[in-house]
Write an enzyme that holds these catalytic residues in place. Structure first.
Site, PDB file in Angstrom:
ATOM      1  N   LYS A  13      42.044  19.389  35.486  1.00  0.00           N
ATOM      2  CA  LYS A  13      42.488  20.303  36.550  1.00  0.00           C
ATOM      3  C   LYS A  13      41.293  20.898  37.289  1.00  0.00           C
ATOM      4  O   LYS A  13      41.263  20.923  38.517  1.00  0.00           O
ATOM      5  CB  LYS A  13      43.344  21.456  35.972  1.00  0.00           C
ATOM      6  CG  LYS A  13      44.613  21.005  35.281  1.00  0.00           C
ATOM      7  CD  LYS A  13      45.469  22.175  34.807  1.00  0.00           C
ATOM      8  CE  LYS A  13      44.857  23.045  33.734  1.00  0.00           C
ATOM      9  NZ  LYS A  13      44.601  22.361  32.441  1.00  0.00           N
ATOM     10  N   ARG A  88      50.977  29.437  33.321  1.00  0.00           N
ATOM     11  CA  ARG A  88      51.020  28.732  32.041  1.00  0.00           C
ATOM     12  C   ARG A  88      52.282  29.081  31.261  1.00  0.00           C
ATOM     13  O   ARG A  88      52.484  28.537  30.182  1.00  0.00           O
ATOM     14  CB  ARG A  88      49.801  29.117  31.208  1.00  0.00           C
ATOM     15  CG  ARG A  88      48.668  28.067  31.237  1.00  0.00           C
ATOM     16  CD  ARG A  88      47.502  28.659  30.485  1.00  0.00           C
ATOM     17  NE  ARG A  88      46.584  27.762  29.901  1.00  0.00           N
ATOM     18  CZ  ARG A  88      45.387  27.463  30.425  1.00  0.00           C
ATOM     19  NH1 ARG A  88      45.039  27.906  31.605  1.00  0.00           N
ATOM     20  NH2 ARG A  88      44.556  26.697  29.752  1.00  0.00           N
ATOM     21  N   ARG A 127      33.001  17.909  26.333  1.00  0.00           N
ATOM     22  CA  ARG A 127      32.705  18.663  27.559  1.00  0.00           C
ATOM     23  C   ARG A 127      31.501  19.583  27.396  1.00  0.00           C
ATOM     24  O   ARG A 127      31.350  20.270  26.393  1.00  0.00           O
ATOM     25  CB  ARG A 127      33.929  19.496  27.948  1.00  0.00           C
ATOM     26  CG  ARG A 127      33.683  20.402  29.142  1.00  0.00           C
ATOM     27  CD  ARG A 127      34.942  20.847  29.774  1.00  0.00           C
ATOM     28  NE  ARG A 127      35.749  21.710  28.930  1.00  0.00           N
ATOM     29  CZ  ARG A 127      36.966  22.133  29.275  1.00  0.00           C
ATOM     30  NH1 ARG A 127      37.494  21.750  30.418  1.00  0.00           N
ATOM     31  NH2 ARG A 127      37.656  22.918  28.467  1.00  0.00           N
ATOM     32  N   ARG A 160      31.817  25.155  25.451  1.00  0.00           N
ATOM     33  CA  ARG A 160      32.704  26.318  25.392  1.00  0.00           C
ATOM     34  C   ARG A 160      33.111  26.616  23.955  1.00  0.00           C
ATOM     35  O   ARG A 160      33.342  25.698  23.174  1.00  0.00           O
ATOM     36  CB  ARG A 160      33.964  26.045  26.233  1.00  0.00           C
ATOM     37  CG  ARG A 160      33.790  26.417  27.686  1.00  0.00           C
ATOM     38  CD  ARG A 160      34.922  25.950  28.546  1.00  0.00           C
ATOM     39  NE  ARG A 160      36.254  26.258  28.033  1.00  0.00           N
ATOM     40  CZ  ARG A 160      37.368  26.071  28.722  1.00  0.00           C
ATOM     41  NH1 ARG A 160      37.308  25.596  29.958  1.00  0.00           N
ATOM     42  NH2 ARG A 160      38.544  26.348  28.200  1.00  0.00           N
ATOM     43  N   ARG A 171      45.281  24.544  21.331  1.00  0.00           N
ATOM     44  CA  ARG A 171      45.508  24.650  22.786  1.00  0.00           C
ATOM     45  C   ARG A 171      46.524  23.601  23.248  1.00  0.00           C
ATOM     46  O   ARG A 171      47.361  23.875  24.106  1.00  0.00           O
ATOM     47  CB  ARG A 171      44.183  24.489  23.542  1.00  0.00           C
ATOM     48  CG  ARG A 171      43.306  25.734  23.410  1.00  0.00           C
ATOM     49  CD  ARG A 171      41.862  25.433  23.698  1.00  0.00           C
ATOM     50  NE  ARG A 171      41.607  25.064  25.075  1.00  0.00           N
ATOM     51  CZ  ARG A 171      40.523  24.384  25.464  1.00  0.00           C
ATOM     52  NH1 ARG A 171      39.616  24.014  24.579  1.00  0.00           N
ATOM     53  NH2 ARG A 171      40.347  24.112  26.731  1.00  0.00           N
TER      54      ARG A 171
HETATM   55  P1  AMP Z   1      41.179  27.190  30.635  1.00  0.00           P
HETATM   56  O1  AMP Z   1      39.780  27.403  31.116  1.00  0.00           O
HETATM   57  O2  AMP Z   1      42.165  27.083  31.747  1.00  0.00           O
HETATM   58  O3  AMP Z   1      41.286  26.058  29.652  1.00  0.00           O
HETATM   59  O4  AMP Z   1      41.567  28.523  29.829  1.00  0.00           O
HETATM   60  C1  AMP Z   1      40.868  28.921  28.677  1.00  0.00           C
HETATM   61  C2  AMP Z   1      41.677  29.954  27.907  1.00  0.00           C
HETATM   62  O5  AMP Z   1      41.882  31.115  28.731  1.00  0.00           O
HETATM   63  C3  AMP Z   1      43.082  29.516  27.500  1.00  0.00           C
HETATM   64  O6  AMP Z   1      43.102  28.761  26.288  1.00  0.00           O
HETATM   65  C4  AMP Z   1      43.783  30.862  27.361  1.00  0.00           C
HETATM   66  O7  AMP Z   1      43.404  31.523  26.164  1.00  0.00           O
HETATM   67  C5  AMP Z   1      43.188  31.650  28.531  1.00  0.00           C
HETATM   68  N1  AMP Z   1      43.970  31.464  29.776  1.00  0.00           N
HETATM   69  C6  AMP Z   1      43.561  30.874  30.933  1.00  0.00           C
HETATM   70  N2  AMP Z   1      44.519  30.886  31.855  1.00  0.00           N
HETATM   71  C7  AMP Z   1      45.593  31.489  31.267  1.00  0.00           C
HETATM   72  C8  AMP Z   1      46.922  31.786  31.702  1.00  0.00           C
HETATM   73  N3  AMP Z   1      47.355  31.456  32.938  1.00  0.00           N
HETATM   74  N4  AMP Z   1      47.740  32.397  30.819  1.00  0.00           N
HETATM   75  C9  AMP Z   1      47.335  32.768  29.591  1.00  0.00           C
HETATM   76  N5  AMP Z   1      46.106  32.502  29.113  1.00  0.00           N
HETATM   77  C10 AMP Z   1      45.230  31.867  29.943  1.00  0.00           C
END
Ligand code: AMP
Length: 215
Positions: A13, A88, A127, A160, A171
């Protein structure tokens, strides 16, 4: 244009969003990036989010919805935006519908990106990200020319905290349980455009733009 990129962690994404930003001139809104920036700054919100992020759970909806409400007020969103990692949950999607309704905006499309789980796991575990500019690399598929250094800005690369095996598995589980119902939600609104994201990102982005032009 108002666009959502929907799909599991590791599907690409963020990578696609950056390329779509260059093409359409509208900003990427990544809730993950906003939360990581808040953690880096050490804000209260960042501290609260950390425990959820590190275990692969979702940060509570009210925190996320607050972030988006604020972000959409910025001037650069006046012609649209690309949501990456938001919504999400169905609750978040409903909140976005309300925000759009209030401001007279309409969602154009939800790009549903898919790839097999074994590929997602390899993408996530391999990554590496730039500390300075957030550029993405992968030790299996897209190494930087100099190990540990960003090709774009010379910044240091890091892995990360949530890209470890146990958190990755959680996740993905959280995605299938809490985020995949959004497929049905947006199907009812006739917004879903399915795109195979198993191959290289340039091809995925070309498929997205072709599908948007066809719409
Ligand atoms: P990402 O970088 O999109 O993979 O997000 C990393 C982490 O941030 C996720 O595993 C969640 O813990 C949190 N997170 C990011 N976006 C959301 C969202 N829209 N709703 C809830 N948690 C989020």
């Amino acid at each position: 244009m108002h666009l959502i990129l929907l799909g599991p962690p590791g599907v690409g994404k963020g990578t696609c969003a950056v390329k779509l930003v260059a093409k359409y001139g509208i900003p990427q809104i990544s809730t993950g990036d906003i939360l990581r920036a808040a953690r880096k700054e050490g804000t209260e919100m960042g501290k609260k989010a950390a425990e959820y992020m590190d275990s692969g759970r979702l940060v509570p909806d009210d925190v996320i919805v607050g972030i988006i409400e604020e972000r959409l007020k910025a001037d650069d969103c006046k012609n649209g935006e690309i949501f990456d990692g938001f919504p999400r949950t169905v609750e978040q999607a409903k909140a976005l519908d309300e925000m759009f309704k209030k401001s007279g905006k309409e969602l154009d499309a939800v790009i549903k990106l898919t790839a097999p789980d074994d590929l997602l796991i390899k993408r996530l575990s391999g990554r590496r990200m730039c500390k300075e500019c957030n550029a993405n690399y992968n030790i299996y598929f897209g190494k930087p020319s100099k190990e540990g250094i960003c090709d774009k800005c010379g910044g240091e690369l890091y892995q990360r905290d949530d890209d470890n095996e146990a958190t990755i598995k959680n996740r993905l589980k959280v995605f299938y349980e809490q985020t995949s119902p959004l497929d049905e939600y947006y199907k009812k609104q006739n917004k879903i455009i399915p795109i195979d994201a198993s191959n290289e990102s340039d091809g995925t982005v070309a498929a997205i733009t072709a599908a948007l032009e066809d719409k």
